[in-house]
Design a protein around this motif. Sequence first.
Motif, mmCIF file in Angstrom:
data_model
loop_
_atom_site.group_PDB
_atom_site.id
_atom_site.type_symbol
_atom_site.label_atom_id
_atom_site.label_comp_id
_atom_site.label_asym_id
_atom_site.label_seq_id
_atom_site.Cartn_x
_atom_site.Cartn_y
_atom_site.Cartn_z
ATOM 1 N N ALA A 149 -2.651 -27.659 41.431
ATOM 2 C CA ALA A 149 -2.535 -27.316 42.848
ATOM 3 C C ALA A 149 -1.582 -26.133 43.008
ATOM 4 O O ALA A 149 -0.530 -26.064 42.382
ATOM 5 C CB ALA A 149 -2.024 -28.514 43.637
ATOM 6 N N ASN A 150 -1.978 -25.177 43.873
ATOM 7 C CA ASN A 150 -1.154 -24.000 44.180
ATOM 8 C C ASN A 150 -0.955 -23.079 42.978
ATOM 9 O O ASN A 150 -0.048 -22.250 42.976
ATOM 10 C CB ASN A 150 0.221 -24.410 44.730
ATOM 11 C CG ASN A 150 0.106 -25.231 46.000
ATOM 12 O OD1 ASN A 150 -0.740 -24.963 46.841
ATOM 13 N ND2 ASN A 150 0.968 -26.236 46.129
ATOM 14 N N ALA A 162 -0.028 -16.652 35.507
ATOM 15 C CA ALA A 162 -0.247 -17.837 36.340
ATOM 16 C C ALA A 162 0.807 -17.796 37.435
ATOM 17 O O ALA A 162 2.004 -17.682 37.149
ATOM 18 C CB ALA A 162 -0.120 -19.105 35.510
ATOM 19 N N GLU A 163 0.369 -17.877 38.665
ATOM 20 C CA GLU A 163 1.260 -17.744 39.804
ATOM 21 C C GLU A 163 1.305 -19.043 40.601
ATOM 22 O O GLU A 163 0.269 -19.658 40.858
ATOM 23 C CB GLU A 163 0.789 -16.605 40.703
ATOM 24 C CG GLU A 163 1.726 -16.261 41.843
ATOM 25 C CD GLU A 163 1.188 -15.089 42.658
ATOM 26 O OE1 GLU A 163 1.770 -14.001 42.596
ATOM 27 O OE2 GLU A 163 0.174 -15.290 43.350
ATOM 28 N N VAL A 213 5.640 -16.013 39.318
ATOM 29 C CA VAL A 213 4.970 -16.012 38.013
ATOM 30 C C VAL A 213 5.584 -17.106 37.149
ATOM 31 O O VAL A 213 6.789 -17.110 36.884
ATOM 32 C CB VAL A 213 5.115 -14.641 37.315
ATOM 33 C CG1 VAL A 213 4.582 -14.711 35.886
ATOM 34 C CG2 VAL A 213 4.372 -13.568 38.106
ATOM 35 N N VAL A 214 4.731 -18.052 36.701
ATOM 36 C CA VAL A 214 5.216 -19.189 35.905
ATOM 37 C C VAL A 214 4.525 -19.292 34.554
ATOM 38 O O VAL A 214 4.824 -20.201 33.775
ATOM 39 C CB VAL A 214 5.040 -20.511 36.681
ATOM 40 C CG1 VAL A 214 5.882 -20.503 37.951
ATOM 41 C CG2 VAL A 214 3.566 -20.761 37.012
ATOM 42 N N GLY A 215 3.606 -18.371 34.274
ATOM 43 C CA GLY A 215 2.924 -18.410 32.989
ATOM 44 C C GLY A 215 2.282 -17.072 32.677
ATOM 45 O O GLY A 215 2.008 -16.274 33.587
ATOM 46 N N THR A 216 2.065 -16.814 31.396
ATOM 47 C CA THR A 216 1.455 -15.557 30.972
ATOM 48 C C THR A 216 0.551 -15.791 29.771
ATOM 49 O O THR A 216 0.753 -16.740 28.999
ATOM 50 C CB THR A 216 2.511 -14.513 30.556
ATOM 51 O OG1 THR A 216 3.181 -14.970 29.369
ATOM 52 C CG2 THR A 216 3.540 -14.292 31.642
ATOM 53 N N SER A 257 9.619 -25.492 33.871
ATOM 54 C CA SER A 257 9.514 -26.247 35.120
ATOM 55 C C SER A 257 8.076 -26.520 35.541
ATOM 56 O O SER A 257 7.830 -27.373 36.403
ATOM 57 C CB SER A 257 10.236 -25.504 36.249
ATOM 58 O OG SER A 257 9.654 -24.220 36.450
ATOM 59 N N HIS A 258 7.114 -25.797 34.938
ATOM 60 C CA HIS A 258 5.720 -25.952 35.353
ATOM 61 C C HIS A 258 4.817 -26.445 34.222
ATOM 62 O O HIS A 258 3.586 -26.356 34.319
ATOM 63 C CB HIS A 258 5.190 -24.626 35.902
ATOM 64 C CG HIS A 258 5.685 -24.305 37.276
ATOM 65 N ND1 HIS A 258 6.990 -23.920 37.517
ATOM 66 C CD2 HIS A 258 5.076 -24.355 38.487
ATOM 67 C CE1 HIS A 258 7.148 -23.704 38.811
ATOM 68 N NE2 HIS A 258 6.014 -23.961 39.416
ATOM 69 N N ARG A 259 5.397 -26.989 33.185
ATOM 70 C CA ARG A 259 4.581 -27.528 32.102
ATOM 71 C C ARG A 259 4.042 -28.906 32.468
ATOM 72 O O ARG A 259 4.571 -29.582 33.336
ATOM 73 C CB ARG A 259 5.406 -27.583 30.807
ATOM 74 C CG ARG A 259 5.711 -26.196 30.279
ATOM 75 C CD ARG A 259 6.657 -26.207 29.093
ATOM 76 N NE ARG A 259 7.118 -24.852 28.814
ATOM 77 C CZ ARG A 259 8.109 -24.555 27.996
ATOM 78 N NH1 ARG A 259 8.763 -25.532 27.363
ATOM 79 N NH2 ARG A 259 8.468 -23.309 27.810
ATOM 80 N N GLY A 260 2.982 -29.292 31.780
ATOM 81 C CA GLY A 260 2.369 -30.582 32.059
ATOM 82 C C GLY A 260 1.429 -30.567 33.246
ATOM 83 O O GLY A 260 0.986 -31.617 33.709
#
Length: 224
Positions: free
Chosen positions: A2-3, A112-113, A118-121, A144-147
């Motif tokens: 989500a988001n 990944a936004e 930006v939380v992933g590349t 913080s955004h894994r899983g």
Amino acid sequence: MANIQIRKYEDTDAEAVKEVFALGMSEHVPSTFMHILKQPPTQMALMCIFCALMTSSKSFLLPILAITLFLAGARQLVVYMFNKYIDTSFRKDLKSINETYLKQKDSCFWVAESDGRVVGTVACLPAENVPGCLELKRMSVSRSHRGRGIAKALCRTVADFTRDRGCAAVVLYTSVVQIDAQKLYERMGYEKIREFVAPELIAKIVNFTLFEYRLDLQREKKSD
């Protein structure tokens, strides 16, 4: 998911991409340090230092102090190695992501936004040593955004991009200390096809192994 939006890199993402990459690489310092401690040459050196100083000083204090300093120095060496790799990456492909990945044939860079952040590349470009294949690079997701399935989505983005260009497979390289990454790639269908020790002298001394993985898209298509 989500988001979470996966989109192509934009120049305004530069600093955020560098931050995600640097923090992700720095997380491997503790596991690399532990890997070095488990190697026979390291254990032999520690034993020799302890025994030599114990014999000469007739005291536990000096050997213990020397071992402590040795371990502290070894950890700082690991930190230095990772910082050097990060700085080298900043001077090379991450210096101008647009030039390296977006203006070259069969190359791309995605982020990944989440809520504007930006939380992933992930990126890909033609594999130097494997003709007809693309290489997955710069995969990283903020802790913080894994899983949340972001890494899987980034992997699928590269696989779809590679398939659309008619390439045979995606290849990638990861290290012995990146256990979570290895598990992710294997769940995504990648097969480990080769392992080898990194060419740097210190890597050879501590047996720092790299793994080559391959996702065969032609076989995947046949199985579908």
